[in-house]
Design a protein around this motif. Sequence first.
Motif, mmCIF file in Angstrom:
data_model
loop_
_atom_site.group_PDB
_atom_site.id
_atom_site.type_symbol
_atom_site.label_atom_id
_atom_site.label_comp_id
_atom_site.label_asym_id
_atom_site.label_seq_id
_atom_site.Cartn_x
_atom_site.Cartn_y
_atom_site.Cartn_z
ATOM 1 N N PRO A 149 0.829 -1.215 0.000
ATOM 2 C CA PRO A 149 0.000 0.000 0.000
ATOM 3 C C PRO A 149 0.861 1.263 0.000
ATOM 4 O O PRO A 149 1.934 1.302 0.599
ATOM 5 C CB PRO A 149 -0.808 -0.120 1.294
ATOM 6 N N VAL A 150 0.373 2.275 -0.695
ATOM 7 C CA VAL A 150 1.050 3.569 -0.804
ATOM 8 C C VAL A 150 0.136 4.635 -0.205
ATOM 9 O O VAL A 150 -1.048 4.707 -0.548
ATOM 10 C CB VAL A 150 1.361 3.902 -2.272
ATOM 11 N N TYR A 151 0.695 5.452 0.689
ATOM 12 C CA TYR A 151 -0.089 6.518 1.319
ATOM 13 C C TYR A 151 0.080 7.814 0.534
ATOM 14 O O TYR A 151 1.177 8.140 0.059
ATOM 15 C CB TYR A 151 0.348 6.731 2.767
ATOM 16 N N ALA A 152 -1.033 8.547 0.400
ATOM 17 C CA ALA A 152 -1.012 9.846 -0.280
ATOM 18 C C ALA A 152 -1.699 10.862 0.620
ATOM 19 O O ALA A 152 -2.924 10.834 0.781
ATOM 20 C CB ALA A 152 -1.720 9.755 -1.622
ATOM 21 N N ASP A 153 -0.905 11.731 1.228
ATOM 22 C CA ASP A 153 -1.441 12.786 2.078
ATOM 23 C C ASP A 153 -1.354 14.103 1.311
ATOM 24 O O ASP A 153 -0.304 14.731 1.236
ATOM 25 C CB ASP A 153 -0.652 12.862 3.382
ATOM 26 N N LEU A 154 -2.473 14.495 0.746
ATOM 27 C CA LEU A 154 -2.518 15.703 -0.080
ATOM 28 C C LEU A 154 -3.219 16.856 0.647
ATOM 29 O O LEU A 154 -3.595 17.848 0.025
ATOM 30 C CB LEU A 154 -3.253 15.424 -1.396
ATOM 31 N N ARG A 155 -3.347 16.736 1.955
ATOM 32 C CA ARG A 155 -4.108 17.755 2.688
ATOM 33 C C ARG A 155 -3.425 19.117 2.670
ATOM 34 O O ARG A 155 -4.077 20.133 2.878
ATOM 35 C CB ARG A 155 -4.327 17.287 4.127
ATOM 36 N N GLY A 156 -2.123 19.147 2.417
ATOM 37 C CA GLY A 156 -1.423 20.419 2.368
ATOM 38 C C GLY A 156 -1.322 21.014 0.982
ATOM 39 O O GLY A 156 -0.610 22.009 0.775
ATOM 40 N N GLU A 157 -2.052 20.416 0.008
ATOM 41 C CA GLU A 157 -1.947 20.870 -1.379
ATOM 42 C C GLU A 157 -3.010 21.896 -1.763
ATOM 43 O O GLU A 157 -3.090 22.304 -2.923
ATOM 44 C CB GLU A 157 -2.054 19.667 -2.325
ATOM 45 N N GLY A 158 -3.821 22.294 -0.785
ATOM 46 C CA GLY A 158 -4.859 23.281 -1.075
ATOM 47 C C GLY A 158 -5.990 22.764 -1.929
ATOM 48 O O GLY A 158 -6.641 23.542 -2.636
ATOM 49 N N LEU A 159 -6.258 21.474 -1.880
ATOM 50 C CA LEU A 159 -7.324 20.871 -2.681
ATOM 51 C C LEU A 159 -8.627 20.926 -1.892
ATOM 52 O O LEU A 159 -8.752 20.304 -0.833
ATOM 53 C CB LEU A 159 -6.976 19.426 -3.030
ATOM 54 N N GLU A 160 -9.586 21.656 -2.430
ATOM 55 C CA GLU A 160 -10.856 21.829 -1.738
ATOM 56 C C GLU A 160 -11.586 20.495 -1.588
ATOM 57 O O GLU A 160 -11.675 19.708 -2.524
ATOM 58 C CB GLU A 160 -11.736 22.803 -2.525
ATOM 59 N N GLY A 161 -12.106 20.254 -0.383
ATOM 60 C CA GLY A 161 -12.910 19.061 -0.129
ATOM 61 C C GLY A 161 -12.121 17.850 0.302
ATOM 62 O O GLY A 161 -12.706 16.818 0.635
#
Length: 336
Positions: free
Chosen positions: A214-226
């Motif tokens: 499994p690969v984790y993707a934490d994109l919460r700091g990318e400014g992606l709404e929602g």
Amino acid sequence: MNLRPHASLGRVLDDLGGTLLDLVLGDGDRPGGIGGVAIHDPLDEPALPQHALVLGVGLAGPDEVVRQLRTLARHDAAGLVLRAPVAVTPAITAAVEETGVALLSLARGASWAQLAAMLRSLLAEGDVGDAQPETLAGLPSGDLFAVANAIAALIDAPVTIEDRRSRVLAFSGRQDEADASRVETILGRQVPERFARVLADRGVFRELYRTDQPVYADLRGEGLEGLKLVRVAVAVRAGDEILGSIWAAVREPLTADRTQALCDAARLVALHLLRVRAGADVERRLRADLLSTALEGGAAAREALSRLGLADQPVVVLALAVLGSGAADAELAADR
């Protein structure tokens, strides 16, 4: 071979409820399978399959809804879908109770075309085949929605099963526990371009397709709404061919047991995807044979029509051919 049981209204609500569909009024556990999907046409009396689920495109007024419910009851329809929010009046409530036709709502933001495609995908699992469908690991073969629900239960997180192009093939229940971006993905049946682009730029897809972990993707700091939750994904492989991936929305890293369960699930999903691929070719050939038998007439035509789901229904045959002036063209046209 004969018809498999079609998906029931309860099964449809289990798979699509909470994200695309909601039961407004009526019995969601009504026995019997849904025979097909039809679209409401205000200018034409419907010719509906048995136990049809009717998409009430454009229906809104209470009087219109009541009339349609009573019309559908004469055709033994299973349910009527309206665009949410549905204004429930005493007359509509009484009509549902009187007719037994369930009333459902389609989530705002979802298109009727998306709903029709997903419903037909669910119902197609039982179109043509053995009386008892094959199973893989105890789940109906090729039933990706059942697989997605099983995976969600194993890892305690809502999941989607996607193809190589990030198109949603199936999703589990409990999507209300995820975030707005997951709901957007399901409604569009596709990971939105802005998310896919960031995943590609961050190298998530590259890492995903070169490992079996499994690969984790934490994109919460990318400014992606929602987007509020971390994603964890695992590739689905058949040998060295990438078939797709499983994506879960998680609040914390998976435990070791759940990580292993997700890896095991990827192998199970691969089997189901291969079964779907193989079954599509077989089913197309079988349908062609059944259609040929029905058109030829004779003793076997009735059984062929039944297995195609066309018995006791009006049908129209449309034949097309391209004719040229050469002998080769004439021979090809004759073969067709």
